[in-house]
Design an enzyme around this catalytic site. Structure first.
Site, mmCIF file in Angstrom:
data_model
loop_
_atom_site.group_PDB
_atom_site.id
_atom_site.type_symbol
_atom_site.label_atom_id
_atom_site.label_comp_id
_atom_site.label_asym_id
_atom_site.label_seq_id
_atom_site.Cartn_x
_atom_site.Cartn_y
_atom_site.Cartn_z
ATOM 1 N N GLN A 101 0.854 -1.191 0.000
ATOM 2 C CA GLN A 101 0.000 0.000 0.000
ATOM 3 C C GLN A 101 0.890 1.241 0.000
ATOM 4 O O GLN A 101 1.699 1.439 0.901
ATOM 5 C CB GLN A 101 -0.918 0.023 1.228
ATOM 6 C CG GLN A 101 -1.953 1.144 1.132
ATOM 7 C CD GLN A 101 -2.754 1.324 2.413
ATOM 8 O OE1 GLN A 101 -2.177 1.641 3.446
ATOM 9 N NE2 GLN A 101 -4.051 1.136 2.338
ATOM 10 N N HIS A 176 -3.295 4.232 -1.511
ATOM 11 C CA HIS A 176 -4.032 4.629 -0.308
ATOM 12 C C HIS A 176 -4.628 6.018 -0.547
ATOM 13 O O HIS A 176 -3.967 7.036 -0.375
ATOM 14 C CB HIS A 176 -3.093 4.641 0.890
ATOM 15 C CG HIS A 176 -3.800 4.632 2.224
ATOM 16 N ND1 HIS A 176 -5.170 4.745 2.342
ATOM 17 C CD2 HIS A 176 -3.324 4.511 3.496
ATOM 18 C CE1 HIS A 176 -5.500 4.705 3.622
ATOM 19 N NE2 HIS A 176 -4.396 4.562 4.345
ATOM 20 N N TYR A 181 -6.100 10.778 4.492
ATOM 21 C CA TYR A 181 -4.726 11.064 4.103
ATOM 22 C C TYR A 181 -4.698 11.896 2.812
ATOM 23 O O TYR A 181 -5.723 12.374 2.347
ATOM 24 C CB TYR A 181 -3.924 9.759 4.008
ATOM 25 C CG TYR A 181 -3.817 9.075 5.357
ATOM 26 C CD1 TYR A 181 -3.260 9.745 6.450
ATOM 27 C CD2 TYR A 181 -4.313 7.794 5.563
ATOM 28 C CE1 TYR A 181 -3.182 9.147 7.702
ATOM 29 C CE2 TYR A 181 -4.243 7.185 6.815
ATOM 30 C CZ TYR A 181 -3.676 7.863 7.876
ATOM 31 O OH TYR A 181 -3.615 7.272 9.111
ATOM 32 N N ARG A 228 -7.963 2.199 -2.766
ATOM 33 C CA ARG A 228 -8.760 2.166 -1.536
ATOM 34 C C ARG A 228 -9.432 3.514 -1.297
ATOM 35 O O ARG A 228 -8.788 4.563 -1.343
ATOM 36 C CB ARG A 228 -7.890 1.819 -0.331
ATOM 37 C CG ARG A 228 -8.746 1.549 0.917
ATOM 38 C CD ARG A 228 -7.939 1.143 2.112
ATOM 39 N NE ARG A 228 -8.822 0.612 3.147
ATOM 40 C CZ ARG A 228 -8.453 0.441 4.412
ATOM 41 N NH1 ARG A 228 -7.255 0.743 4.805
ATOM 42 N NH2 ARG A 228 -9.315 -0.048 5.293
ATOM 43 N N GLY A 300 -15.022 -3.937 10.145
ATOM 44 C CA GLY A 300 -15.932 -4.542 11.109
ATOM 45 C C GLY A 300 -16.545 -5.875 10.727
ATOM 46 O O GLY A 300 -17.491 -6.327 11.376
ATOM 47 N N GLY A 321 -8.968 -6.799 9.336
ATOM 48 C CA GLY A 321 -7.847 -6.161 9.993
ATOM 49 C C GLY A 321 -7.486 -6.819 11.308
ATOM 50 O O GLY A 321 -6.641 -7.700 11.388
#
Length: 366
Positions: A101, A176, A181, A228, A300, A321
């Site tokens: 990434q 990313h 970001y 992403r 999640g 994750g």
């Protein structure tokens, strides 16, 4: 239970993934050395998790300017490329596949990382967030707005990082452009008030992403590039959404159909946005009809909800994750319907083996 949707193989470009259980990119802060290079410890960590259909590495900063956290591994120095070679070799030894990434944090940084200079961003607007420095968490500052030439140079930084990723043996690249970001900062009006070709209209605010794709595909084929996005991020990482946010991401997702990408990686909302009528609460369901290629969803999910989202046709792959932190052989545990191990949040961003490579696999537990 190998008939689970998560455990079926999937074609991704010219690669076939052995399952749809993807290891999500996660910052782990173990590159605590002079060059912020991956070490033998990184190689062991990723090798342990090579049963994933695909590993997406932690974000690797593309330049010194791209940094915003301590002890994160970059991909712009020779020492870093050599470190990543250890990682990719270790994963490939276990018949795994790994993408890197590519990461630029933009304004989610601090002068401590830049010899006292301000970090850069699309516009001089403070994220009012925090970043992790040598002296602990510190508040972000007002960044310096990038010149048009600096934006174009950043595109070239991504291109150089793509060449380095090839040299390091990665199977592909994830851009990313998420989680508040740099690229996400360009997309959102709250953080981008530019008046040049990278500001104003939706097309202009999204421009940098497509320039980066076009630049890096010189070294990495389109079908080995993933993107992403986090469309409904709001009130986190300094991002403030508005009425143009979802239309901006709809534009981006539709335009990504012009490329033969490996996948589009989307995140479900990190917090409850149901009362924001201009945001979307069910990301996979909303964007699946807009995107023709492989769609990966994240945030999640567990075994049941992961199988369900694929079975319902809203996604093709699921990125996990925290479950992958504490369960290095996650697909094996899914196959055997085994009990999951709990993760230790206190060691997420520590250094050393504890909470990193010391979670046992199922066979080791027995």
């Amino acid at each position: 239970m190998s008939d689970q949707a998560l455990l079926k193989p999937i074609k991704m470009g010219d690669m076939e993934l052995k399952n749809r259980v993807i290891m999500a990119p996660m910052t782990r802060n173990r590159a605590n050395n002079e060059h912020n290079a991956p070490t033998d410890l990184h190689a062991e960590y990723y090798k342990q998790r090579a049963s994933a259909g695909l590993i997406i590495s932690e974000g690797a900063q593309i330049s010194y300017q791209a940094r915003g956290y301590i002890n994160t591994a970059g991909i712009h120095l020779t020492e870093q490329i050599e470190g990543w070679k250890k990682v990719t070799d270790a994963v490939h030894e276990e018949n795994g596949k790994i993408f890197v990434q590519l990461w630029h944090v933009g304004r989610i940084s601090h002068p401590d990382f830049h010899n006292g200079e301000k970090p850069v961003a699309p516009s001089a607007i403070n994220a009012n967030a925090q970043c992790f420095t040598e002296e602990g968490f510190k508040d972000t500052v007002e960044p310096r707005a990038m010149t048009t030439e600096e934006v174009k140079e950043t595109v070239q930084d991504f291109k150089r990082a793509a060449k380095n990723a090839v040299d390091a043996g990665f199977d592909g690249i994830e851009i990313h452009s998420s989680n508040g970001y740099l690229l996400h900062q360009f997309f959102n009006k709250s953080s981008n008030q530019r008046t040049d070709e990278y500001g104003g209209s939706i097309e202009n605010r999204a421009r940098i992403l497509f320039e980066i794709i076009n630049a890096i595909k010189v070294f990495m084929p389109e079908n080995k590039i993933g993107v992403r996005l986090n469309p409904s991020l709001h009130g986190i990482f300094g991002m403030e959404a508005d009425e143009e946010t979802i239309p901006t991401f709809e534009y981006i997702v539709k335009k990504l159909n012009d490329y033969d990408l490996a996948y589009l990686h989307l995140s479900e909302p990190f917090n409850d946005v149901s009362e924001k009528d201009f945001l979307v609460s069910n990301i996979a369901e909303h964007f699946r009809p807009l995107y023709k290629g492989n769609l990966m969803i994240n945030a999640g999910f567990d075994q049941d909800s992961g199988n369900k989202v694929i079975e319902e046709g809203h996604a093709d792959m699921v990125a996990f994750g925290k479950l992958f932190i504490s369960n290095p052989d996650l697909p094996v545990r899914f196959e055997k319907n085994a009990k999951m191990q709990d993760w230790d949040q206190d060691t997420f961003y520590a250094i050393g083996k504890k909470g990193y490579t010391d979670y046992p696999k199922l066979e080791e537990q027995k």
